[in-house]
Design a protein around this motif. Sequence first.
Motif, mmCIF file in Angstrom:
data_model
loop_
_atom_site.group_PDB
_atom_site.id
_atom_site.type_symbol
_atom_site.label_atom_id
_atom_site.label_comp_id
_atom_site.label_asym_id
_atom_site.label_seq_id
_atom_site.Cartn_x
_atom_site.Cartn_y
_atom_site.Cartn_z
ATOM 1 N N ARG A 184 0.465 -0.675 -0.027
ATOM 2 C CA ARG A 184 -0.099 0.173 -0.055
ATOM 3 C C ARG A 184 0.903 1.167 -0.115
ATOM 4 N NH1 ARG A 184 -1.763 3.852 3.464
ATOM 5 N NH2 ARG A 184 -0.332 2.319 5.592
ATOM 6 N N VAL A 185 2.041 1.298 0.660
ATOM 7 C CA VAL A 185 3.013 2.691 0.588
ATOM 8 C C VAL A 185 3.770 2.831 -0.684
ATOM 9 C CG1 VAL A 185 4.471 3.470 1.911
ATOM 10 C CG2 VAL A 185 3.355 2.439 3.517
ATOM 11 N N LEU A 186 4.034 1.431 -1.373
ATOM 12 C CA LEU A 186 4.967 1.593 -2.355
ATOM 13 C C LEU A 186 3.325 1.749 -3.374
ATOM 14 C CD1 LEU A 186 6.714 1.221 -4.598
ATOM 15 C CD2 LEU A 186 6.092 -1.574 -4.680
ATOM 16 N N ILE A 187 2.326 1.583 -3.451
ATOM 17 C CA ILE A 187 1.901 2.003 -4.531
ATOM 18 C C ILE A 187 1.131 3.074 -4.230
ATOM 19 C CG2 ILE A 187 -0.696 1.448 -5.480
ATOM 20 C CD1 ILE A 187 -0.025 -1.030 -5.052
ATOM 21 N N LEU A 188 1.519 3.860 -2.924
ATOM 22 C CA LEU A 188 0.581 5.414 -2.961
ATOM 23 C C LEU A 188 1.685 6.219 -3.164
ATOM 24 C CD1 LEU A 188 -1.285 4.948 0.227
ATOM 25 C CD2 LEU A 188 -2.590 5.933 -1.485
ATOM 26 N N THR A 189 2.738 5.730 -3.083
ATOM 27 C CA THR A 189 4.243 6.660 -3.238
ATOM 28 C C THR A 189 4.317 7.104 -4.988
ATOM 29 O OG1 THR A 189 5.461 5.757 -1.334
ATOM 30 C CG2 THR A 189 6.989 6.913 -3.562
ATOM 31 N N LEU A 190 3.575 5.380 -5.320
ATOM 32 C CA LEU A 190 4.166 5.782 -7.091
ATOM 33 C C LEU A 190 2.835 6.890 -7.382
ATOM 34 C CD1 LEU A 190 5.418 2.334 -7.857
ATOM 35 C CD2 LEU A 190 6.446 4.253 -7.488
ATOM 36 N N LEU A 191 1.877 6.035 -7.083
ATOM 37 C CA LEU A 191 0.659 7.569 -7.611
ATOM 38 C C LEU A 191 -0.300 8.762 -6.908
ATOM 39 C CD1 LEU A 191 -1.988 3.827 -7.343
ATOM 40 C CD2 LEU A 191 -0.941 5.622 -9.750
ATOM 41 N N VAL A 192 -0.075 8.854 -6.065
ATOM 42 C CA VAL A 192 0.133 10.425 -5.709
ATOM 43 C C VAL A 192 0.480 11.009 -6.209
ATOM 44 C CG1 VAL A 192 0.401 11.466 -3.413
ATOM 45 C CG2 VAL A 192 -0.386 9.415 -3.157
ATOM 46 N N PRO A 193 2.368 11.310 -6.511
ATOM 47 C CA PRO A 193 2.812 12.613 -7.554
ATOM 48 C C PRO A 193 1.956 12.461 -8.975
ATOM 49 C CG PRO A 193 4.502 11.344 -6.183
ATOM 50 C CD PRO A 193 3.605 9.936 -6.199
ATOM 51 N N ALA A 194 1.178 11.284 -9.071
ATOM 52 C CA ALA A 194 0.840 11.023 -10.510
ATOM 53 C C ALA A 194 -0.604 11.787 -9.870
ATOM 54 C CB ALA A 194 1.150 10.016 -10.929
ATOM 55 N N VAL A 195 -1.143 11.549 -9.757
ATOM 56 C CA VAL A 195 -2.799 11.984 -9.327
ATOM 57 C C VAL A 195 -1.997 13.005 -9.186
ATOM 58 C CG1 VAL A 195 -5.166 12.284 -7.826
ATOM 59 C CG2 VAL A 195 -3.481 9.646 -8.362
ATOM 60 N N VAL A 196 -1.215 14.249 -8.690
ATOM 61 C CA VAL A 196 -1.441 15.670 -7.747
ATOM 62 C C VAL A 196 -1.062 16.286 -8.987
ATOM 63 C CG1 VAL A 196 0.559 17.010 -7.723
ATOM 64 C CG2 VAL A 196 -0.922 15.379 -5.227
ATOM 65 N N ALA A 197 -0.227 15.088 -10.510
ATOM 66 C CA ALA A 197 0.059 16.328 -11.872
ATOM 67 C C ALA A 197 -0.870 16.284 -13.078
ATOM 68 C CB ALA A 197 1.561 15.242 -12.294
ATOM 69 N N ILE A 220 -1.521 15.602 -0.266
ATOM 70 C CA ILE A 220 -0.570 15.752 0.402
ATOM 71 C C ILE A 220 -0.566 15.078 1.689
ATOM 72 C CG2 ILE A 220 1.671 15.583 0.768
ATOM 73 C CD1 ILE A 220 1.312 14.939 -1.890
ATOM 74 N N ALA A 221 -1.521 16.008 2.408
ATOM 75 C CA ALA A 221 -1.245 16.014 4.175
ATOM 76 C C ALA A 221 -2.866 14.813 3.628
ATOM 77 C CB ALA A 221 -1.989 17.431 4.428
ATOM 78 N N PHE A 222 -3.098 15.008 3.040
ATOM 79 C CA PHE A 222 -4.476 13.641 3.261
ATOM 80 C C PHE A 222 -3.956 11.804 2.987
ATOM 81 C CE2 PHE A 222 -8.884 16.766 3.294
ATOM 82 C CZ PHE A 222 -8.017 17.557 4.270
ATOM 83 N N ALA A 223 -3.322 11.909 2.207
ATOM 84 C CA ALA A 223 -2.939 10.626 1.733
ATOM 85 C C ALA A 223 -2.007 9.616 2.507
ATOM 86 C CB ALA A 223 -2.049 10.947 0.446
ATOM 87 N N PRO A 224 -2.671 8.740 3.070
ATOM 88 C CA PRO A 224 -2.065 8.072 4.056
ATOM 89 C C PRO A 224 -1.229 7.281 4.123
ATOM 90 C CG PRO A 224 -3.832 6.737 3.018
ATOM 91 C CD PRO A 224 -3.883 8.097 2.624
ATOM 92 N N GLY A 225 0.389 7.711 3.212
ATOM 93 C CA GLY A 225 1.881 7.093 2.851
ATOM 94 C C GLY A 225 2.106 7.543 4.736
ATOM 95 N N GLY A 226 3.767 6.540 4.254
ATOM 96 C CA GLY A 226 4.275 7.297 6.047
ATOM 97 C C GLY A 226 4.121 8.294 5.159
ATOM 98 N N LEU A 227 4.415 8.480 7.125
ATOM 99 C CA LEU A 227 5.323 10.066 7.219
ATOM 100 C C LEU A 227 5.846 10.844 6.465
ATOM 101 C CD1 LEU A 227 4.506 11.554 10.970
ATOM 102 C CD2 LEU A 227 6.295 12.405 9.765
ATOM 103 N N GLU A 228 7.631 10.000 6.819
ATOM 104 C CA GLU A 228 8.838 10.489 6.376
ATOM 105 C C GLU A 228 8.790 10.806 4.299
ATOM 106 O OE1 GLU A 228 9.783 8.053 9.527
ATOM 107 O OE2 GLU A 228 8.172 8.005 7.971
ATOM 108 N N THR A 229 7.341 9.551 4.101
ATOM 109 C CA THR A 229 7.658 9.382 2.247
ATOM 110 C C THR A 229 6.769 10.310 1.603
ATOM 111 O OG1 THR A 229 7.543 6.903 1.952
ATOM 112 C CG2 THR A 229 6.523 7.531 0.378
#
Length: 345
Positions: free
Chosen positions: A144-157, A289-298
């Motif tokens: 879940r953390v990996l997929i969010l890391t990959l997809l959140v930037p794409a969604v924001v873009a 970025i504030a709402f996305a439930p990824g790792g805090l450091e990520t």
Amino acid sequence: MYKTGTTLGIGAIGAAIAWALGIPAPFLTGPAALVSLAALMGVTTDVPVQLRDVCFVLIGVGMGAGVTPEVLVAARQWPIPLVALSLLLLVIFFGGSWALGRVFGYDRNTARLAATPGHLSFVLSLSTEVKADIPIVAVVQSLRVLILTLLVPAVVALITDADLSMSTAPATPMALPALALIVVLAIGLGLLLKRWNIPAALLLAGMAVSTAAHGAGLVPGGMPLWIAIPTFVIMGTLIGTRFSGVTLALVIRAAAASVFLTVLALIATLVAALIVHHLSDLPLTDLMIAFAPGGLETMAALSIMLGADPAFTALHHIYRLVFLTVLVPVFIPARVKRRRRPGRG
């Protein structure tokens, strides 16, 4: 040393490939993807704890450099997104755990722990105290953390005009002596916070010291690119090392549930961000970025890359950890009872 060098080399190659292809947030997403793939193919990957800790401190320092008086003025609007975040976490937790139980056949505790939107170390510690499938929980959460890391930037873009290339240097880079002093002070504070069991202690310490220095006008400027880019590459590499020693068969077992939870989280996050953006006029990038439930450091690293409000991001992710710390144990009540030894009691 060889293992670390190999891991960092794979991460660097992943960053270079992602940058060349124009992938959003390349210095984070590229290493995360390629190191994860290498780990699943049997490559032993590792990032030393000391290097990881320095990386966390530097990310915190970079966040603190973005805190300005204007940020503090805007804080008057933050109660609205905090309420929205609470509702969002409830939707993800209960919706995800219901689906994992009914659709994917997980037992109650495994479903609820796997569906918890973040706080991985806390979730895994709970997993050891209750009857739950610990390997599945760990892999579902890591995927879940990996997929969010990959997809959140794409969604924001896709939904904003944020520059995700990470190619623009700050107008005024911090002076190296000042940066070195901030890092040393942050490490000292971070070690103290770790003794008090504060989550993400080193990152928060870096942000606290940097915020104080920048807020007081003692240190101008942001993180130099020649330091920021390797820091993000290490962060992405660290995400990928979570899959070291994980079998492909276990990943396949957990993949469908992980994809479902990630899609649920992304849709819910986007809807919540759009609603709060309409109600408060807060920037959509900041809210995502504030709402996305990824790792805090990520998410902290992404906030720097996207130029999001660092204080806003940090507050909401810290609130998420506190909220889950209270919420999850209430709905994971069935602790394993120790068996009495014969002849006692």
